[in-house]
Design an enzyme around this catalytic site. Structure first.
Site, PDB file in Angstrom:
ATOM      1  N   HIS A  62       0.708  -1.251  -0.088  1.00 54.23           N
ATOM      2  CA  HIS A  62       0.170   0.037   0.121  1.00 54.23           C
ATOM      3  C   HIS A  62       0.803   1.254  -0.204  1.00 54.23           C
ATOM      4  O   HIS A  62       1.851   1.259   0.528  1.00 54.23           O
ATOM      5  CB  HIS A  62      -1.097   0.128   1.165  1.00 54.23           C
ATOM      6  CG  HIS A  62      -1.850  -1.262   1.456  1.00 54.23           C
ATOM      7  ND1 HIS A  62      -1.891  -1.638   2.790  1.00 54.23           N
ATOM      8  CD2 HIS A  62      -2.357  -2.055   0.575  1.00 54.23           C
ATOM      9  CE1 HIS A  62      -2.766  -2.664   2.502  1.00 54.23           C
ATOM     10  NE2 HIS A  62      -2.866  -2.877   1.312  1.00 54.23           N
ATOM     11  N   LYS A  72       5.815   6.608   7.104  1.00 54.77           N
ATOM     12  CA  LYS A  72       5.217   5.608   8.077  1.00 54.77           C
ATOM     13  C   LYS A  72       6.119   5.319   8.988  1.00 54.77           C
ATOM     14  O   LYS A  72       7.402   4.963   8.378  1.00 54.77           O
ATOM     15  CB  LYS A  72       4.693   4.266   7.189  1.00 54.77           C
ATOM     16  CG  LYS A  72       3.343   4.719   6.384  1.00 54.77           C
ATOM     17  CD  LYS A  72       2.729   3.373   5.758  1.00 54.77           C
ATOM     18  CE  LYS A  72       1.696   3.665   4.940  1.00 54.77           C
ATOM     19  NZ  LYS A  72       1.285   2.301   4.389  1.00 54.77           N
ATOM     20  N   TYR A 132       1.099   2.351  13.586  1.00 53.14           N
ATOM     21  CA  TYR A 132       1.559   3.096  12.531  1.00 53.14           C
ATOM     22  C   TYR A 132       1.399   4.604  13.006  1.00 53.14           C
ATOM     23  O   TYR A 132       0.519   4.720  13.753  1.00 53.14           O
ATOM     24  CB  TYR A 132       0.928   2.941  11.325  1.00 53.14           C
ATOM     25  CG  TYR A 132       0.693   1.662  10.654  1.00 53.14           C
ATOM     26  CD1 TYR A 132       0.950   1.755   9.223  1.00 53.14           C
ATOM     27  CD2 TYR A 132       0.200   0.286  11.025  1.00 53.14           C
ATOM     28  CE1 TYR A 132       0.862   0.422   8.570  1.00 53.14           C
ATOM     29  CE2 TYR A 132      -0.009  -0.589  10.345  1.00 53.14           C
ATOM     30  CZ  TYR A 132       0.525  -0.493   8.969  1.00 53.14           C
ATOM     31  OH  TYR A 132       0.400  -1.800   8.364  1.00 53.14           O
ATOM     32  N   ASP A 168      -6.026  -6.735  -1.975  1.00 55.50           N
ATOM     33  CA  ASP A 168      -4.834  -6.690  -1.775  1.00 55.50           C
ATOM     34  C   ASP A 168      -4.364  -7.745  -3.089  1.00 55.50           C
ATOM     35  O   ASP A 168      -3.307  -7.449  -3.645  1.00 55.50           O
ATOM     36  CB  ASP A 168      -3.864  -6.980  -0.589  1.00 55.50           C
ATOM     37  CG  ASP A 168      -4.004  -5.893   0.373  1.00 55.50           C
ATOM     38  OD1 ASP A 168      -4.700  -4.868   0.076  1.00 55.50           O
ATOM     39  OD2 ASP A 168      -3.768  -6.074   1.400  1.00 55.50           O
TER      40      ASP A 168
END
Length: 180
Positions: A62, A72, A132, A168
């Site tokens: 992603h 991130k 995250y 995904d």
């Protein structure tokens, strides 16, 4: 903290330096000044968690496209995962290369993934949870992905996933026309 460079330009394994005594342990896991000194994002307006029940769960790959790409900072707060950064930045010296860090809740380590890189992970054991810190807020219409098993990248996953979402699994193969 120690910032260990990886094969992806600007991506770092972040290791904590524990201080232990008879009371237990203390370690710094984030310092805005230290991150900024390394040229990394130091403001995180959004934080997320990802809980994963089963070993072999794959999430990824992603990323968020312009104009709001996101860096991130990812850490395992329970369990172990094989965490991957994939460089999709055309002008990067590591363009189309990937790097992986085994995130382990017992080590308290983290992986800094720069904006312009896709991110994904594979759980190495049951009952994993990741935390995250995101440098940009989520914008659904800018959410993108590439195939986890695309031969254009040849990511060396430790084993094939047994759990993957339909979304995904349906990502298309990489194209030079990819929207960052």
């Amino acid at each position: 903290m120690r910032f260990v460079p990886t094969a992806v330009s600007g991506a770092f394994a972040v290791e904590v330096e524990e201080r232990a005594d008879d009371r237990g342990m203390f370690a710094r896991t984030f310092c805005a000044e230290s991150f900024a000194a390394h040229g990394l994002a130091s403001v995180y307006p959004q934080c997320n968690v990802s809980q994963n029940h089963r070993r072999g769960t794959l999430r990824g790959m992603h990323y968020q496209a312009d104009p709001k790409p996101e860096a991130k900072l990812v850490r395992a707060v329970r369990g172990r995962v094989f965490d991957v950064a994939l460089d999709l930045r055309r002008e990067s010296p590591s363009s189309l290369k990937w790097a992986a860090v085994e995130l382990d809740s017992e080590k308290r380590n983290a992986f800094y993934i720069p904006a312009g890189c896709a991110h994904g992970f594979l759980t190495l054991e049951d009952d994993c949870e990741l935390f995250y810190q995101m440098s940009a807020t989520y914008v659904p219409e800018l959410a993108r992905g590439v195939r986890w098993d695309d031969s254009a990248f040849s990511i060396a996953w430790p084993f094939a996933p047994s759990v993957i979402s339909e979304r995904d699994a349906a990502f298309e193969s990489y194209s030079q026309e990819i929207s960052l």
